[in-house]
Design a protein around this motif. Structure first.
Motif, PDB file in Angstrom:
ATOM      1  N   GLU A 159     -47.844  -1.194  13.857  1.00 50.31           N
ATOM      2  CA  GLU A 159     -48.336  -1.812  15.096  1.00 50.31           C
ATOM      3  C   GLU A 159     -47.742  -1.122  16.330  1.00 50.31           C
ATOM      4  O   GLU A 159     -48.439  -0.885  17.315  1.00 50.31           O
ATOM      5  CB  GLU A 159     -47.979  -3.306  15.092  1.00 50.31           C
ATOM      6  CG  GLU A 159     -48.575  -4.094  16.226  1.00 50.31           C
ATOM      7  CD  GLU A 159     -50.038  -4.443  15.988  1.00 50.31           C
ATOM      8  OE1 GLU A 159     -50.766  -4.570  16.995  1.00 50.31           O
ATOM      9  OE2 GLU A 159     -50.449  -4.579  14.836  1.00 50.31           O
ATOM     10  N   SER A 160     -46.478  -0.757  16.253  1.00 49.58           N
ATOM     11  CA  SER A 160     -45.797  -0.154  17.402  1.00 49.58           C
ATOM     12  C   SER A 160     -46.344   1.231  17.752  1.00 49.58           C
ATOM     13  O   SER A 160     -46.141   1.707  18.865  1.00 49.58           O
ATOM     14  CB  SER A 160     -44.299  -0.044  17.115  1.00 49.58           C
ATOM     15  OG  SER A 160     -44.075   0.785  15.982  1.00 49.58           O
ATOM     16  N   LEU A 162     -49.703   2.093  17.492  1.00 51.14           N
ATOM     17  CA  LEU A 162     -51.133   2.071  17.805  1.00 51.14           C
ATOM     18  C   LEU A 162     -51.453   2.532  19.227  1.00 51.14           C
ATOM     19  O   LEU A 162     -52.498   3.126  19.462  1.00 51.14           O
ATOM     20  CB  LEU A 162     -51.709   0.668  17.558  1.00 51.14           C
ATOM     21  CG  LEU A 162     -51.776   0.261  16.090  1.00 51.14           C
ATOM     22  CD1 LEU A 162     -52.281  -1.180  15.966  1.00 51.14           C
ATOM     23  CD2 LEU A 162     -52.648   1.207  15.291  1.00 51.14           C
ATOM     24  N   GLN A 163     -50.572   2.287  20.169  1.00 48.42           N
ATOM     25  CA  GLN A 163     -50.825   2.676  21.555  1.00 48.42           C
ATOM     26  C   GLN A 163     -50.645   4.174  21.797  1.00 48.42           C
ATOM     27  O   GLN A 163     -51.169   4.715  22.764  1.00 48.42           O
ATOM     28  CB  GLN A 163     -49.905   1.895  22.504  1.00 48.42           C
ATOM     29  CG  GLN A 163     -50.198   0.412  22.530  1.00 48.42           C
ATOM     30  CD  GLN A 163     -51.609   0.114  23.020  1.00 48.42           C
ATOM     31  OE1 GLN A 163     -52.082   0.689  23.991  1.00 48.42           O
ATOM     32  NE2 GLN A 163     -52.285  -0.777  22.322  1.00 48.42           N
ATOM     33  N   THR A 164     -49.901   4.850  20.928  1.00 47.34           N
ATOM     34  CA  THR A 164     -49.576   6.254  21.185  1.00 47.34           C
ATOM     35  C   THR A 164     -50.078   7.228  20.112  1.00 47.34           C
ATOM     36  O   THR A 164     -49.920   8.423  20.269  1.00 47.34           O
ATOM     37  CB  THR A 164     -48.045   6.434  21.297  1.00 47.34           C
ATOM     38  OG1 THR A 164     -47.442   6.013  20.067  1.00 47.34           O
ATOM     39  CG2 THR A 164     -47.495   5.650  22.474  1.00 47.34           C
ATOM     40  N   ASP A 167     -51.882  10.255  21.225  1.00 49.80           N
ATOM     41  CA  ASP A 167     -51.236  11.080  22.249  1.00 49.80           C
ATOM     42  C   ASP A 167     -50.738  12.387  21.633  1.00 49.80           C
ATOM     43  O   ASP A 167     -50.375  12.438  20.454  1.00 49.80           O
ATOM     44  CB  ASP A 167     -50.041  10.345  22.867  1.00 49.80           C
ATOM     45  CG  ASP A 167     -50.460   9.144  23.691  1.00 49.80           C
ATOM     46  OD1 ASP A 167     -51.668   8.996  23.974  1.00 49.80           O
ATOM     47  OD2 ASP A 167     -49.572   8.338  24.037  1.00 49.80           O
ATOM     48  N   ASP A 186     -54.890  13.889  18.652  1.00 54.38           N
ATOM     49  CA  ASP A 186     -55.133  14.120  20.076  1.00 54.38           C
ATOM     50  C   ASP A 186     -56.387  14.964  20.253  1.00 54.38           C
ATOM     51  O   ASP A 186     -57.250  14.659  21.070  1.00 54.38           O
ATOM     52  CB  ASP A 186     -53.930  14.812  20.713  1.00 54.38           C
ATOM     53  CG  ASP A 186     -54.117  15.032  22.199  1.00 54.38           C
ATOM     54  OD1 ASP A 186     -54.504  14.074  22.896  1.00 54.38           O
ATOM     55  OD2 ASP A 186     -53.885  16.156  22.663  1.00 54.38           O
TER      56      ASP A 186
END
Length: 188
Positions: A159-160, A162-164, A167, A186
Motif C-alpha cells: 500500500e505504501s 502505490l503512490q510512487t 515514478d 515510469d
C-alpha cells in the motif's frame, strides 16, 4: 548510445554464437564448464542494452520527442508474442503462464512496438515477483477499447508504494534479489 550499443551488440553476438553455433568453431561444442558463464555474460549484455534503451526513451519523453505510431494492429498476435517471450522469463520457477484472451480481439489503433513494450514490462514484473502460482495476461473488449490486465499470485505491491510505483527509479521492494532500475513502469 551508438558508442555503448556497438560493443554490447558484439558481446551479445559472440556469446550467442559460442552458445548456439558450434559450426563457427569447427563444429566443436562449447565445453559445458563454460556454458553457464557465457550464458550469464549474454544475459547481462541484453540487460545493459535494455537499460540504454530505457534511458533513451526517458530522454525522448522528457524532450517531448517520443513519437508514437498510431496504426491499426492485431492485438492478439502481439499478446501471443508476449506470452512466448514470457516463457523465457519464468526459467525454473513454478509459475503457470495463463493466456486469457480471445483469438478474435478487435483491431486497435496503437503503436505496436510500444504496446508490446508495456505489456512485456508488466509481465516481466509479474514473473519477477511471483515465486509460484500463476501470471495471467487478460485482454477483453470494453466498449470502444480493449482492456489489458496482468494478474499474478505474487507478493503484490505494498500500500505504501502505490503512490510512487510509477515514478522514475522507484521500486516497491529494494531487496538485492530483485534486479531492476525502476524505469520500466515510469516508461510504461
Amino acid at each position: 548510445s551508438h558508442e555503448l550499443r556497438t560493443p554490447l551488440n558484439v558481446i551479445i553476438g559472440y556469446t550467442s554464437s559460442m552458445l548456439n553455433m558450434p559450426a563457427m568453431y569447427d563444429n566443436l561444442p562449447l565445453p559445458s564448464i563454460y556454458r553457464k558463464d557465457i550464458q550469464l555474460i549474454m544475459e547481462n549484455g541484453h540487460y545493459l542494452l535494455g537499460l540504454i534503451n530505457d534511458i533513451l526513451d526517458l530522454s525522448k519523453i522528457e524532450a517531448g520527442r517520443l513519437s508514437l505510431a498510431r496504426v491499426p494492429m492485431d492485438l492478439t498476435d502481439t499478446l501471443r508474442g508476449v506470452m512466448s517471450t514470457a516463457v523465457g522469463l519464468v526459467k525454473d520457477k513454478r509459475i503457470q503462464l495463463r493466456p486469457d484472451f480471445a483469438d478474435d480481439l478487435p483491431p486497435v489503433l496503437a503503436d505496436p512496438m510500444r504496446v508490446r513494450q508495456i505489456i512485456l514490462n508488466l509481465m516481466s514484473n509479474a514473473v519477477k515477483f511471483t515465486e509460484r502460482g500463476s501470471v495471467t495476461l487478460r485482454a477483453a473488449p470494453e466498449g470502444d477499447f480493449v482492456r489489458i490486465s496482468v494478474i499474478d499470485t505474487g507478493i503484490g505491491i505494498p500500500e505504501s508504494a502505490l503512490q510512487t510505483i510509477f515514478d522514475r527509479f522507484a521500486q516497491a521492494r529494494q531487496a538485492e534479489s530483485y534486479r531492476g532500475t525502476g524505469l520500466g513502469l515510469d516508461i510504461s
